[in-house]
Design a protein around this motif. Structure first.
Motif, PDB file in Angstrom:
ATOM      1  N   THR A 243      89.603  69.746 -38.097  1.00 50.48           N
ATOM      2  CA  THR A 243      88.683  70.436 -37.671  1.00 50.48           C
ATOM      3  C   THR A 243      87.189  68.923 -37.049  1.00 50.48           C
ATOM      4  O   THR A 243      86.808  69.538 -36.646  1.00 50.48           O
TER       5      THR A 243
ATOM      6  N   HIS B 217      77.971  69.617 -35.424  1.00 53.13           N
ATOM      7  CA  HIS B 217      78.228  70.004 -33.928  1.00 53.13           C
ATOM      8  C   HIS B 217      77.680  71.184 -33.619  1.00 53.13           C
ATOM      9  O   HIS B 217      78.107  72.607 -34.527  1.00 53.13           O
ATOM     10  N   SER B 218      77.897  71.780 -32.511  1.00 53.23           N
ATOM     11  CA  SER B 218      76.937  73.616 -31.914  1.00 53.23           C
ATOM     12  C   SER B 218      78.112  74.160 -32.792  1.00 53.23           C
ATOM     13  O   SER B 218      78.102  75.547 -32.565  1.00 53.23           O
ATOM     14  N   HIS B 219      79.795  73.870 -32.535  1.00 51.59           N
ATOM     15  CA  HIS B 219      80.954  75.078 -33.645  1.00 51.59           C
ATOM     16  C   HIS B 219      80.535  75.263 -35.444  1.00 51.59           C
ATOM     17  O   HIS B 219      81.572  76.362 -35.345  1.00 51.59           O
ATOM     18  N   MET B 220      79.992  75.186 -35.532  1.00 56.32           N
ATOM     19  CA  MET B 220      79.485  75.287 -37.188  1.00 56.32           C
ATOM     20  C   MET B 220      79.069  76.105 -36.822  1.00 56.32           C
ATOM     21  O   MET B 220      77.800  76.962 -36.906  1.00 56.32           O
ATOM     22  N   SER B 221      78.978  76.913 -37.951  1.00 57.38           N
ATOM     23  CA  SER B 221      78.262  77.993 -38.080  1.00 57.38           C
ATOM     24  C   SER B 221      77.461  77.316 -39.043  1.00 57.38           C
ATOM     25  O   SER B 221      77.286  76.120 -39.890  1.00 57.38           O
TER      26      SER B 221
ATOM     27  N   GLU C 143      76.264  73.660 -41.270  1.00 60.01           N
ATOM     28  CA  GLU C 143      75.871  72.949 -41.152  1.00 60.01           C
ATOM     29  C   GLU C 143      74.385  72.544 -42.549  1.00 60.01           C
ATOM     30  O   GLU C 143      74.346  71.799 -42.794  1.00 60.01           O
TER      31      GLU C 143
ATOM     32  N   SER D  46      72.727  70.880 -33.423  1.00 59.52           N
ATOM     33  CA  SER D  46      73.046  71.857 -33.289  1.00 59.52           C
ATOM     34  C   SER D  46      71.375  72.211 -32.697  1.00 59.52           C
ATOM     35  O   SER D  46      71.067  71.862 -33.064  1.00 59.52           O
TER      36      SER D  46
END
Length: 308
Positions: free
Chosen positions: A50, A131-135, A139, A169
């Motif tokens: 990931t 990154h923006s896929h992190m919750s 983050e 993000s």
């Protein structure tokens, strides 16, 4: 109909044209503040499925011996060349530091601390970008863990944050402020520090045009031009600083600029910098603290809400 905010599509800071600002005065009448960002990073040889990393350093091999060893060359060899050059010219040193790099390189941490360097939180490793896929919770946990582990390894509570490889993000500036940092060094959009719209958070610019990876690695500018890029930029900024103080950051990676065939160009650039009158060589934290002390915190801060 929503009217867009001038100049950007987010609410992290208010638009501000430089000619409309009050005059910024640096200590002792300096015209230009200069901060050197000397990166201390750790590139993992094996990454999890990931992990999102900067595509410039992706390798088709696993484990990634090439990039792991290249970064380690910087921490074993190149950084000492750079430190000799910086100290010879009286430069103050700001060190964006991966927490794992600090833990694995106690000798470097001691040397840098002895030189009065300021450690800046810079994530955990060079292979773990935000990154923006992190919750939001993920983050926030990365930011908190990076700060606490860096403090444990260096004995300094980091006051500044610089995201690894500019990974962000839409929440990042707010989370940095909520974590208690005084300044953020992620944005390349100004020649002065400025207030962001989150609880007394200062943005201290990160100038990619004077960064070795962006100039030498990405844009393939011949090394022979590097001293003039740095010196001509500083001379122009110092001249502009007669009207209102300016800021310049110089980004260095030990595995890039510390190489044997490049170090002489850094030494040439630093010698030219040292000869320019009216420069204040300071850490990013010193710049942020001075700006916060002399610049009124805006009473009115309006911003569009950012997506969750």
């Amino acid at each position: 109909m929503t009217v867009p905010a001038p100049g950007m599509d987010h609410g992290h800071y208010l638009y501000s044209a430089l000619p409309d600002r009050p005059r910024l005065l640096w200590p002792n009448g300096a015209r230009l503040a200069v901060s050197v960002y000397l990166h201390l990073e750790y590139y993992e040889m094996e990454q999890g499925p990931t992990t999102i990393r900067d595509s410039r350093y992706n390798s088709r091999s696993a484990p990634d011996v090439l990039h792991h060893s290249w970064f380690e060359y910087g921490n074993r060899i190149g950084i000492f060349r750079i430190l000799d050059a910086l100290t010879a010219h009286g430069m103050r040193i700001t060190v964006p530091t991966n927490a794992v790099a600090a833990e694995r390189n106690p000798r470097l941490v001691r040397d840098l601390a002895d030189l009065g360097a300021e450690f800046v939180a810079h994530g955990l490793t060079a292979t773990e970008m935000q990154h923006s896929h992190m919750s939001e919770a993920e983050e926030a946990r990365l930011i908190a863990m990076s700060a606490s582990r860096l403090e444990a390894a260096t004995g300094q509570r980091p006051r500044g944050w610089m995201s690894q490889d500019f990974g962000n993000s839409i929440r990042t500036p707010r989370l940095i402020a909520e974590a208690g940092f005084d300044y953020c060094a992620d944005w390349a959009n100004d020649e002065q520090p400025y207030w962001m719209t989150y609880d007394r958070l200062v943005s201290v610019p990160n100038h990619v045009l004077f960064d070795d990876v962006f100039t030498i690695w990405d844009r393939h500018v011949p090394m022979v031009h590097y001293p003039d890029i740095i010196a001509s930029g500083a001379r122009q900024l110092a001249e502009d600083g007669l009207t209102t103080g300016r800021f310049m950051s110089i980004g260095l990676r030990p595995w890039v600029m510390g190489a044997s065939h490049r170090i002489k160009y850094l030494e040439m650039a630093l010698a030219e910098l040292a000869a320019i009158p009216g420069l204040w060589f300071a850490t990013a934290g010193e710049v942020a603290a001075h700006y916060a002390a002399v610049t009124a915190y805006p009473a009115e801060r309006t911003r569009e809400p950012t997506p969750a």
